[in-house]
Design an enzyme around this catalytic site. Structure first.
Site, PDB file in Angstrom:
ATOM      1  N   HIS A 175       1.383  -1.185  -0.029  1.00  0.00           N
ATOM      2  CA  HIS A 175       0.176  -0.262  -0.152  1.00  0.00           C
ATOM      3  C   HIS A 175       0.876   1.096  -0.073  1.00  0.00           C
ATOM      4  O   HIS A 175       0.537   2.390  -0.218  1.00  0.00           O
ATOM      5  CB  HIS A 175      -1.160  -0.165   1.502  1.00  0.00           C
ATOM      6  CG  HIS A 175      -0.483   0.382   2.522  1.00  0.00           C
ATOM      7  ND1 HIS A 175      -0.120  -0.972   3.453  1.00  0.00           N
ATOM      8  CD2 HIS A 175       0.087   1.442   3.076  1.00  0.00           C
ATOM      9  CE1 HIS A 175       0.450  -0.176   4.452  1.00  0.00           C
ATOM     10  NE2 HIS A 175       0.473   0.675   4.050  1.00  0.00           N
ATOM     11  N   ASP A 206       0.453  -7.714   1.364  1.00  0.00           N
ATOM     12  CA  ASP A 206       0.461  -6.080   1.406  1.00  0.00           C
ATOM     13  C   ASP A 206       2.401  -6.451   1.356  1.00  0.00           C
ATOM     14  O   ASP A 206       2.907  -5.620   2.280  1.00  0.00           O
ATOM     15  CB  ASP A 206      -0.131  -5.906   2.802  1.00  0.00           C
ATOM     16  CG  ASP A 206       0.340  -4.210   2.731  1.00  0.00           C
ATOM     17  OD1 ASP A 206       0.460  -3.604   1.695  1.00  0.00           O
ATOM     18  OD2 ASP A 206      -0.561  -3.765   4.357  1.00  0.00           O
ATOM     19  N   SER A 290       4.651   2.547   7.864  1.00  0.00           N
ATOM     20  CA  SER A 290       4.060   1.056   6.705  1.00  0.00           C
ATOM     21  C   SER A 290       5.511   0.832   6.718  1.00  0.00           C
ATOM     22  O   SER A 290       6.641   1.334   5.836  1.00  0.00           O
ATOM     23  CB  SER A 290       3.610   1.603   5.835  1.00  0.00           C
ATOM     24  OG  SER A 290       1.742   2.292   7.340  1.00  0.00           O
TER      25      SER A 290
END
Length: 328
Positions: A175, A206, A290
């Site tokens: 993402h 992911d 992230s």
């Protein structure tokens, strides 16, 4: 247009002529796009033959909606071709060959980086070298507009974290680079950004892999390797302490937060709505974290990827079994 419709009628394509005439009138009123009329024959659908820009270059309509052949740059068609050849010429001129696109994973650097996955590195980052192998990822992205599918939303920017796992290979979250148009990375303690290419993406887990072709990114001032890969470990036990390293919003330097493993169970991955094993920790994971590693000592035990909204210090990391499955 009128002559073209008559020609189609003579060729036994009355339904095509009717659809063509109707589509043109709708195109002139800007009510539909060229490819939105159902049942259009394949020959007319190819390369959007009936797109408004093509139609308006070949025919024009008067105030009463009656179509007439346009004389602008098309007189040679009437002189050089018969009626049937005219239609064939229009179809062939619009259906131009598609350009050859070389994908990023076809480059020599990308192939070399992916080939390094087959072997374990001989040397891993230790101590302060760990921070040198964690990078900040800058992404310029443009998400598709599902209500207006012929255009995208305006470009925006976001940041994330990545870390070196093999020679010339950086891991981050999918993402972080989703819908990307341009990706750059920056080393720890450096202000220089380098162009990065996305060479592998697994949206269901992911995870994504990046590489940088510029050798200056990987080498120090003396021409030696300064970015060693991080060692991948195993699933941590409950109550074991882990460190989450990354570049969250609120600053430009590396941030380190600590927490303990609270839970190991199947959890929904928000990015793809898949349900896979994840590790819950009580360390803060904020936007920008992230893709950063969760460390136990100098060993990676997970990849930070999401938190629990409306909750304090509940974050999730992707465990190493999922990471290794992606790397296969």
């Amino acid at each position: 247009m009128l002559r073209l419709c008559r020609l189609l009628n003579r060729q036994g394509l009355a339904s095509t002529a009717e659809q063509l005439s109707m589509l043109y009138k709708m195109q002139m009123s800007s009510s539909v796009s060229a490819g939105s009329l159902p049942g259009l024959p394949r020959a007319c659908r190819t390369q959007q033959l009936l797109h408004s820009t093509v139609l308006r270059g070949v025919v024009h309509a008067d105030a009463f909606g009656v179509a007439h052949p346009s004389n602008h740059n098309h007189s040679h068609l009437q002189q050089s071709f018969s009626s049937s050849q005219r239609v064939r010429h229009i179809v062939n001129s619009v259906a131009a060959p598609a350009p050859t696109i070389k994908h990023k994973w076809d480059s020599d650097t990308a192939k070399k980086a992916l080939a390094s996955l087959a072997e374990e590195p001989a040397d891993f980052a230790k101590g302060v070298e760990v921070l040198d192998s964690i990078v900040k990822v800058y992404t310029v992205f443009s998400r598709p507009d599902y209500f207006l599918p012929w255009q995208n939303h305006p470009k925006r920017e976001s940041t994330g974290t990545g870390f070196v796992i093999r020679d010339r290979l950086i891991m981050t979250n999918a993402h972080v680079v989703a819908d990307q148009t341009y990706v750059t990375v920056k080393r720890h303690g450096s202000g220089t950004k380098y162009r990065a290419d996305v060479i592998a993406v697994g949206h269901d887990v992911d995870l994504a892999l990046l590489t940088v072709e510029d050798e200056d990114f990987w080498l120090g001032t003396e021409g030696t390797e300064i970015m060693k890969p991080l060692q991948l470990g195993d699933v941590p036990q409950l109550q074991e302490q882990v460190l989450v390293v990354g570049y969250p919003t609120g600053g430009d330097n590396t941030s380190i937060t600590s927490g303990v493993v609270s839970r190991v169970e199947v959890t929904q991955y928000v990015h793809a709505a898949s349900h896979l094993m994840a590790i819950q920790i009580d360390a803060a994971i904020n936007p920008g974290n992230s893709g950063g590693p969760a460390l136990k000592g100098d060993v990676v035990v997970g990849v930070a990827f999401q938190n629990l909204p409306h909750a304090d210090n509940i974050g999730y990391i992707i465990p190493l079994p999922v990471v290794r499955r992606f790397l296969r």
